[in-house]
Write a protein that holds these residues in place. Structure first.
Motif, PDB file in Angstrom:
ATOM      1  N   CYS A  22       0.988  -1.254   0.082  1.00 50.98           N
ATOM      2  CA  CYS A  22       0.156  -0.111  -0.101  1.00 50.98           C
ATOM      3  C   CYS A  22       0.790   1.318  -0.056  1.00 50.98           C
ATOM      4  O   CYS A  22       0.647   2.279  -0.620  1.00 50.98           O
ATOM      5  N   ASN A  23       1.950   1.226   0.809  1.00 53.72           N
ATOM      6  CA  ASN A  23       2.768   2.473   1.007  1.00 53.72           C
ATOM      7  C   ASN A  23       3.591   2.535  -0.380  1.00 53.72           C
ATOM      8  O   ASN A  23       3.949   3.723  -0.665  1.00 53.72           O
ATOM      9  N   ILE A  24       3.879   1.452  -1.033  1.00 54.84           N
ATOM     10  CA  ILE A  24       4.652   1.604  -2.440  1.00 54.84           C
ATOM     11  C   ILE A  24       3.614   2.359  -3.228  1.00 54.84           C
ATOM     12  O   ILE A  24       4.091   3.260  -3.803  1.00 54.84           O
ATOM     13  N   VAL A  25       2.623   2.037  -3.345  1.00 54.75           N
ATOM     14  CA  VAL A  25       1.551   2.536  -4.252  1.00 54.75           C
ATOM     15  C   VAL A  25       1.400   4.004  -3.922  1.00 54.75           C
ATOM     16  O   VAL A  25       1.185   4.994  -4.772  1.00 54.75           O
ATOM     17  N   ILE A  26       1.024   4.446  -2.478  1.00 55.55           N
ATOM     18  CA  ILE A  26       0.806   5.882  -2.001  1.00 55.55           C
ATOM     19  C   ILE A  26       2.060   6.677  -2.465  1.00 55.55           C
ATOM     20  O   ILE A  26       1.706   7.817  -3.071  1.00 55.55           O
ATOM     21  N   MET A  27       3.448   6.073  -2.556  1.00 59.58           N
ATOM     22  CA  MET A  27       4.441   6.925  -2.773  1.00 59.58           C
ATOM     23  C   MET A  27       4.707   6.855  -4.239  1.00 59.58           C
ATOM     24  O   MET A  27       5.141   7.993  -4.704  1.00 59.58           O
ATOM     25  N   ALA A  28       4.286   5.941  -4.941  1.00 58.41           N
ATOM     26  CA  ALA A  28       4.239   6.030  -6.502  1.00 58.41           C
ATOM     27  C   ALA A  28       3.393   6.979  -7.049  1.00 58.41           C
ATOM     28  O   ALA A  28       3.767   7.832  -7.873  1.00 58.41           O
ATOM     29  N   GLN A  29       2.245   7.211  -6.544  1.00 59.21           N
ATOM     30  CA  GLN A  29       1.209   8.207  -7.033  1.00 59.21           C
ATOM     31  C   GLN A  29       1.846   9.645  -6.479  1.00 59.21           C
ATOM     32  O   GLN A  29       1.521  10.659  -7.339  1.00 59.21           O
ATOM     33  N   ARG A  30       2.573   9.756  -5.246  1.00 57.26           N
ATOM     34  CA  ARG A  30       3.029  10.837  -5.035  1.00 57.26           C
ATOM     35  C   ARG A  30       4.253  11.370  -5.872  1.00 57.26           C
ATOM     36  O   ARG A  30       4.332  12.459  -6.219  1.00 57.26           O
ATOM     37  N   TYR A  50      -2.475   6.821 -14.799  1.00 55.05           N
ATOM     38  CA  TYR A  50      -3.671   6.027 -14.849  1.00 55.05           C
ATOM     39  C   TYR A  50      -3.186   4.440 -14.149  1.00 55.05           C
ATOM     40  O   TYR A  50      -4.070   3.797 -13.567  1.00 55.05           O
ATOM     41  N   ILE A  51      -1.956   4.124 -14.450  1.00 53.95           N
ATOM     42  CA  ILE A  51      -1.338   2.951 -14.027  1.00 53.95           C
ATOM     43  C   ILE A  51      -1.532   2.777 -12.621  1.00 53.95           C
ATOM     44  O   ILE A  51      -1.758   1.709 -11.891  1.00 53.95           O
ATOM     45  N   PHE A  52      -0.788   3.944 -11.870  1.00 50.87           N
ATOM     46  CA  PHE A  52      -0.768   3.711 -10.414  1.00 50.87           C
ATOM     47  C   PHE A  52      -2.127   3.997  -9.824  1.00 50.87           C
ATOM     48  O   PHE A  52      -2.238   3.478  -8.750  1.00 50.87           O
ATOM     49  N   GLY A  53      -2.780   4.660 -10.419  1.00 51.35           N
ATOM     50  CA  GLY A  53      -4.124   5.086  -9.875  1.00 51.35           C
ATOM     51  C   GLY A  53      -5.062   3.706  -9.614  1.00 51.35           C
ATOM     52  O   GLY A  53      -5.884   3.488  -8.915  1.00 51.35           O
ATOM     53  N   ILE A  54      -4.952   3.104 -10.821  1.00 50.08           N
ATOM     54  CA  ILE A  54      -5.585   1.681 -10.863  1.00 50.08           C
ATOM     55  C   ILE A  54      -5.173   0.518  -9.889  1.00 50.08           C
ATOM     56  O   ILE A  54      -5.863   0.017  -9.118  1.00 50.08           O
ATOM     57  N   ILE A  55      -3.979   0.628  -9.862  1.00 48.42           N
ATOM     58  CA  ILE A  55      -3.495  -0.199  -8.595  1.00 48.42           C
ATOM     59  C   ILE A  55      -3.817   0.053  -7.291  1.00 48.42           C
ATOM     60  O   ILE A  55      -4.245  -0.694  -6.515  1.00 48.42           O
ATOM     61  N   GLY A  56      -3.680   1.469  -7.109  1.00 49.47           N
ATOM     62  CA  GLY A  56      -4.292   2.071  -5.610  1.00 49.47           C
ATOM     63  C   GLY A  56      -5.706   1.717  -5.504  1.00 49.47           C
ATOM     64  O   GLY A  56      -6.060   1.421  -4.209  1.00 49.47           O
ATOM     65  N   CYS A  57      -6.630   1.816  -6.501  1.00 48.62           N
ATOM     66  CA  CYS A  57      -7.915   1.500  -6.224  1.00 48.62           C
ATOM     67  C   CYS A  57      -8.111  -0.210  -5.728  1.00 48.62           C
ATOM     68  O   CYS A  57      -8.910  -0.322  -4.855  1.00 48.62           O
ATOM     69  N   VAL A  58      -7.449  -0.933  -6.585  1.00 47.54           N
ATOM     70  CA  VAL A  58      -7.381  -2.403  -6.233  1.00 47.54           C
ATOM     71  C   VAL A  58      -6.988  -2.703  -4.760  1.00 47.54           C
ATOM     72  O   VAL A  58      -7.640  -3.614  -3.900  1.00 47.54           O
ATOM     73  N   LEU A  59      -5.926  -2.154  -4.329  1.00 46.93           N
ATOM     74  CA  LEU A  59      -5.620  -2.377  -3.040  1.00 46.93           C
ATOM     75  C   LEU A  59      -6.314  -1.623  -1.817  1.00 46.93           C
ATOM     76  O   LEU A  59      -6.519  -2.235  -0.904  1.00 46.93           O
ATOM     77  N   SER A  60      -7.099  -0.598  -2.177  1.00 48.61           N
ATOM     78  CA  SER A  60      -7.999   0.153  -1.341  1.00 48.61           C
ATOM     79  C   SER A  60      -9.083  -0.992  -0.915  1.00 48.61           C
ATOM     80  O   SER A  60      -9.692  -1.111   0.039  1.00 48.61           O
ATOM     81  N   LEU A  61      -9.512  -1.549  -2.111  1.00 51.40           N
ATOM     82  CA  LEU A  61     -10.785  -2.475  -2.011  1.00 51.40           C
ATOM     83  C   LEU A  61     -10.442  -3.757  -1.181  1.00 51.40           C
ATOM     84  O   LEU A  61     -11.095  -4.351  -0.312  1.00 51.40           O
ATOM     85  N   SER A  62      -9.132  -4.242  -1.461  1.00 54.64           N
ATOM     86  CA  SER A  62      -8.792  -5.356  -0.500  1.00 54.64           C
ATOM     87  C   SER A  62      -8.259  -5.129   0.850  1.00 54.64           C
ATOM     88  O   SER A  62      -8.733  -6.007   1.637  1.00 54.64           O
ATOM     89  N   TRP A  63      -8.066  -3.888   1.020  1.00 57.73           N
ATOM     90  CA  TRP A  63      -7.919  -3.595   2.454  1.00 57.73           C
ATOM     91  C   TRP A  63      -9.212  -3.803   3.345  1.00 57.73           C
ATOM     92  O   TRP A  63      -9.163  -4.079   4.502  1.00 57.73           O
TER      93      TRP A  63
END
Length: 385
Positions: free
Chosen positions: A27-35, A123-136
């Motif tokens: 999750c933190n990987i994607v948070i920082m990737a988006q940032r 778009y790529i990192f945003g989609i991954i973030g949505c998947v992880l959020s739902l899994s959480w």
């Protein structure tokens, strides 16, 4: 008090608590990737080697502050999920995702910008973030004893090693405001986020303006700092728990040791970057070490609040993060102003300012940091024996 009668056989690395740490890691990987993706794609968007103007730095830090609320919320999880002798490794495993995220995004963003255009990065990192959020929402439970998929032995191990359920009591605001160990943590959070925010935001700009490389090479070079930061963060967590479990050092000594490594080592390498870097390779080496050694703080001041006030850990992390994000906002804004007004001497001014803040905050921490629960954080009524 901590119960010393723990189960003889406890689940190790293949356990749910470690699975939770790994999930938060991603999750933190994607948070920082988006940032961080904006920091590099900004170079492509403006299509210029000139330093970004103030609005760019302010926009970046505003996004950083919004993502920062997520990391603040994570710290409260380990109050109930991390046994005392595993706090360092579990928190560092989680926090190291903040280093791996920039490594991945800086490694691939240059190629994505070249091949698909810079909008695809978001778009790529945003989609991954949505998947992880739902899994959480499906996988996480607030208390380990309520989780339906954990083994009974692991639940017993976690709950028996924690403090007993603490009764509610009024918040000791006056005592907290007078607590120098608490202020030591807050002050060093300010220094850590000031330093980290600047390095995350402006490393691609430094490489672009000083070394004059294209965006693909910029991404590759910038990513190396975070690969080493990832390694330093993992090592800090493992070593801090090793020193405590073997009783080699006391808690306060371990926290001061890793805080010193995390706050002072970047100062050393920044000075080397300014005065000892004579070619391309020496500049990259010093820049990498200046970025990466900051992660040693994962075993120091960044988890010290769990030692001195586990009852108020979430609140303390929220307050220290607020002060820290204020420092990050100031550092980004000041760096933008300095780069615009005095391009020739800008990097010297920025790095000396960062070094001064780090040394001052570290000195305060070494003088006043503690490793035991403070009186204002102990139970005062309805104590359960």
């Amino acid at each position: 008090m901590e119960n010393q009668c723990l189960p003889k056989k406890v689940p190790g690395f293949c356990s749910f608590r470690y699975g939770l740490a790994i999930f938060l890691h991603f999750c933190n990987i994607v948070i920082m990737a988006q940032r961080v993706c904006l920091n590099l794609t900004m170079v492509a968007m403006v299509n210029s080697t000139e330093p970004p103007h103030l609005p760019n730095g302010s926009t970046l830090e505003t996004l950083d502050d919004l993502k920062g609320t997520v990391s603040t919320g994570q710290h409260g999880i380990w109050v109930k999920w991390a046994p005392p002798l595993e706090r360092g490794r579990l928190t560092s495993m989680t926090l190291s995702g903040f280093s791996m995220g920039p490594f991945i995004v800086l490694l691939v963003s240059g190629f994505i910008c070249d091949l698909l255009g810079w909008p695809m990065v978001f778009y790529i990192f945003g989609i991954i973030g949505c998947v992880l959020s739902l899994s959480w929402f499906l996988l996480f439970y607030d208390d380990p004893k309520d989780h339906p998929y954990m083994s009974t032995s692991e639940k017993d191990y976690i709950t028996s090693s924690q403090q007993v359920d603490l009764p509610r009591q009024s918040l000791p605001i006056k005592a907290m405001l007078k607590s120098l160990p608490l202020w030591a943590i807050i002050v060093n959070s300010f220094a850590f986020i000031w330093c980290n925010s600047f390095l995350v935001t402006y490393t691609p700009t430094f490489i672009s303006t000083v070394l004059h490389v294209n965006i693909r090479e910029n991404g590759l070079l910038s990513s190396l700092s975070y690969l080493f930061a990832y390694i330093c963060g993992i090592v800090a967590g493992q070593l801090s728990d090793f020193f405590l479990s073997r009783k080699i050092f006391s808690v306060v000594t371990v926290r001061k040791l890793f805080t010193t490594l995390g706050i002072f080592c970047p100062v050393i390498f920044i000075m080397c970057l300014l005065y000892l870097s004579f070619d391309f390779y020496s500049t990259i080496i010093f820049l990498i070490f200046a970025n990466s050694t900051l992660s040693f703080s994962f075993g120091g001041c960044l988890i010290n609040a769990l030692d001195i006030a586990p009852r108020y850990y979430g609140l303390i992390k929220a307050v220290s993060s607020l002060f820290g994000m204020t420092g990050g906002l100031i550092s980004s804004t000041m760096a933008g102003l300095i780069l615009n007004q005095d391009p020739e001497n800008a990097w010297h001014i920025i790095f000396f300012l960062m070094a001064g803040i780090n040394v001052a905050c570290l000195t305060f921490y070494l003088l006043f940091a503690k490793g035991e629960i403070q009186d204002w954080a102990k139970e005062t009524e309805n104590t359960r024996l």
